[in-house]
Design a protein around this motif. Structure first.
Motif, PDB file in Angstrom:
ATOM      1  N   THR A  88      -7.081   7.268   3.372  1.00 28.43           N
ATOM      2  CA  THR A  88      -5.708   7.389   2.905  1.00 28.43           C
ATOM      3  C   THR A  88      -5.733   7.458   1.386  1.00 28.43           C
ATOM      4  O   THR A  88      -6.341   6.598   0.738  1.00 28.43           O
ATOM      5  CB  THR A  88      -4.863   6.176   3.350  1.00 28.43           C
ATOM      6  OG1 THR A  88      -4.935   6.055   4.775  1.00 28.43           O
ATOM      7  CG2 THR A  88      -3.415   6.339   2.926  1.00 28.43           C
ATOM      8  N   ALA A  89      -5.108   8.503   0.836  1.00 33.54           N
ATOM      9  CA  ALA A  89      -5.090   8.675  -0.619  1.00 33.54           C
ATOM     10  C   ALA A  89      -4.430   7.474  -1.287  1.00 33.54           C
ATOM     11  O   ALA A  89      -3.439   6.939  -0.800  1.00 33.54           O
ATOM     12  CB  ALA A  89      -4.351   9.951  -0.983  1.00 33.54           C
ATOM     13  N   LEU A  90      -4.998   7.063  -2.401  1.00 32.80           N
ATOM     14  CA  LEU A  90      -4.488   5.926  -3.148  1.00 32.80           C
ATOM     15  C   LEU A  90      -4.007   6.428  -4.511  1.00 32.80           C
ATOM     16  O   LEU A  90      -4.722   7.177  -5.184  1.00 32.80           O
ATOM     17  CB  LEU A  90      -5.597   4.887  -3.330  1.00 32.80           C
ATOM     18  CG  LEU A  90      -5.249   3.583  -4.012  1.00 32.80           C
ATOM     19  CD1 LEU A  90      -4.233   2.803  -3.192  1.00 32.80           C
ATOM     20  CD2 LEU A  90      -6.500   2.747  -4.196  1.00 32.80           C
ATOM     21  N   THR A  91      -2.810   6.035  -4.891  1.00 34.90           N
ATOM     22  CA  THR A  91      -2.281   6.440  -6.195  1.00 34.90           C
ATOM     23  C   THR A  91      -2.174   5.275  -7.161  1.00 34.90           C
ATOM     24  O   THR A  91      -2.007   5.486  -8.363  1.00 34.90           O
ATOM     25  CB  THR A  91      -0.883   7.087  -6.042  1.00 34.90           C
ATOM     26  OG1 THR A  91      -0.015   6.163  -5.384  1.00 34.90           O
ATOM     27  CG2 THR A  91      -0.977   8.374  -5.239  1.00 34.90           C
ATOM     28  N   ASP A  92      -2.281   4.051  -6.652  1.00 34.74           N
ATOM     29  CA  ASP A  92      -2.134   2.867  -7.495  1.00 34.74           C
ATOM     30  C   ASP A  92      -3.494   2.478  -8.081  1.00 34.74           C
ATOM     31  O   ASP A  92      -4.141   1.520  -7.630  1.00 34.74           O
ATOM     32  CB  ASP A  92      -1.524   1.714  -6.684  1.00 34.74           C
ATOM     33  CG  ASP A  92      -1.171   0.516  -7.560  1.00 34.74           C
ATOM     34  OD1 ASP A  92      -1.220   0.645  -8.799  1.00 34.74           O
ATOM     35  OD2 ASP A  92      -0.852  -0.542  -6.985  1.00 34.74           O
ATOM     36  N   TYR A  93      -3.935   3.246  -9.064  1.00 37.79           N
ATOM     37  CA  TYR A  93      -5.183   2.951  -9.763  1.00 37.79           C
ATOM     38  C   TYR A  93      -5.100   3.569 -11.154  1.00 37.79           C
ATOM     39  O   TYR A  93      -4.241   4.395 -11.439  1.00 37.79           O
ATOM     40  CB  TYR A  93      -6.399   3.507  -9.010  1.00 37.79           C
ATOM     41  CG  TYR A  93      -6.507   5.014  -9.050  1.00 37.79           C
ATOM     42  CD1 TYR A  93      -7.220   5.645 -10.066  1.00 37.79           C
ATOM     43  CD2 TYR A  93      -5.903   5.812  -8.085  1.00 37.79           C
ATOM     44  CE1 TYR A  93      -7.313   7.029 -10.114  1.00 37.79           C
ATOM     45  CE2 TYR A  93      -5.999   7.181  -8.132  1.00 37.79           C
ATOM     46  CZ  TYR A  93      -6.709   7.787  -9.148  1.00 37.79           C
ATOM     47  OH  TYR A  93      -6.805   9.153  -9.192  1.00 37.79           O
ATOM     48  N   ARG A  94      -6.010   3.131 -12.013  1.00 39.72           N
ATOM     49  CA  ARG A  94      -6.126   3.739 -13.334  1.00 39.72           C
ATOM     50  C   ARG A  94      -7.601   3.842 -13.685  1.00 39.72           C
ATOM     51  O   ARG A  94      -8.444   3.193 -13.042  1.00 39.72           O
ATOM     52  CB  ARG A  94      -5.357   2.939 -14.383  1.00 39.72           C
ATOM     53  CG  ARG A  94      -5.873   1.543 -14.631  1.00 39.72           C
ATOM     54  CD  ARG A  94      -4.997   0.769 -15.625  1.00 39.72           C
ATOM     55  NE  ARG A  94      -5.409  -0.605 -15.752  1.00 39.72           N
ATOM     56  CZ  ARG A  94      -6.359  -1.046 -16.588  1.00 39.72           C
ATOM     57  NH1 ARG A  94      -6.991  -0.194 -17.362  1.00 39.72           N
ATOM     58  NH2 ARG A  94      -6.669  -2.323 -16.626  1.00 39.72           N
ATOM     59  N   THR A  95      -7.900   4.644 -14.677  1.00 39.31           N
ATOM     60  CA  THR A  95      -9.282   4.758 -15.137  1.00 39.31           C
ATOM     61  C   THR A  95      -9.391   4.203 -16.549  1.00 39.31           C
ATOM     62  O   THR A  95      -8.433   4.235 -17.323  1.00 39.31           O
ATOM     63  CB  THR A  95      -9.774   6.215 -15.114  1.00 39.31           C
ATOM     64  OG1 THR A  95      -8.940   7.003 -15.956  1.00 39.31           O
ATOM     65  CG2 THR A  95      -9.779   6.772 -13.708  1.00 39.31           C
ATOM     66  N   ASP A  96     -10.558   3.686 -16.858  1.00 38.75           N
ATOM     67  CA  ASP A  96     -10.822   3.129 -18.178  1.00 38.75           C
ATOM     68  C   ASP A  96     -12.228   3.548 -18.594  1.00 38.75           C
ATOM     69  O   ASP A  96     -13.195   3.235 -17.903  1.00 38.75           O
ATOM     70  CB  ASP A  96     -10.713   1.606 -18.127  1.00 38.75           C
ATOM     71  CG  ASP A  96     -11.005   0.942 -19.467  1.00 38.75           C
ATOM     72  OD1 ASP A  96     -11.179   1.659 -20.481  1.00 38.75           O
ATOM     73  OD2 ASP A  96     -11.045  -0.300 -19.502  1.00 38.75           O
TER      74      ASP A  96
END
Length: 173
Positions: A88-96
């Protein structure tokens, strides 16, 4: 576990591999090419650098996920993985990328237990020659020891390969 999902172009030509192995006939070209490509993936995974642009994947239970490959160009997908393998695609993330290694940081409200991240890494030319030597060493070792062996004739990975991989990995720290 880090895996290469779409390797880039071969780092070495068949002619380069055969010259290093001192093979003159064409009887085992397919096998030699396979050793070369497999050695390339092994070396790239070991030193966390690519010879050519390629796609990678990691599966983990961690919420802060280091993409331990140099020159990450894009994060292509972040998904949760159900027990039956459904993604399931996840949109609640960020990259650092401020620490030198790109990290994917999963959002605080996500409750999934397994994550899969796919990304593309670009080649860094700093160690290209060393990586190619390592690929030649490993592919030629596999080629020269391709026949069945007994436990009395076990061979280790060449010391030179291990030392080169360690020096490149340490230089990146």
């Amino acid at each position: 576990m880090l895996t290469c999902t779409s390797p880039g172009a071969a780092a070495l030509t068949l002619a380069e591999l055969k010259a290093h192995m001192r093979v003159e006939n064409d009887d085992e070209n397919t096998e030699i090419e396979a050793f070369g490509l497999t050695a390339q993936r092994w070396v790239e995974s070991a030193v966390r650098q690519t010879v050519n642009a390629s796609s990678w994947q990691v599966e983990t239970r961690e919420f802060i996920i280091p993409l331990e490959m140099s020159a990450v160009t894009t994060v292509d997908a972040v998904v949760t993985v159900a027990d039956d393998g459904t993604e399931t695609a996840l949109t609640d993330y960020r990259t650092d990328s401020t620490q030198g290694v790109t990290h994917v940081i999963i959002g605080e409200n996500v409750t999934a237990s397994v994550f899969r991240v796919r990304w593309t890494a670009q080649a860094e030319s700093v160690y290209t020659d060393e990586l190619k030597i390592m690929i030649k060493l490993l592919a030629s070792t596999w080629y020269s020891h391709r026949e069945s062996v007994s436990t009395d004739n076990v061979k280790e990975v060449p010391h030179a390969l291990e030392m080169m991989a360690r020096s490149i990995t340490l230089a990146r720290l």
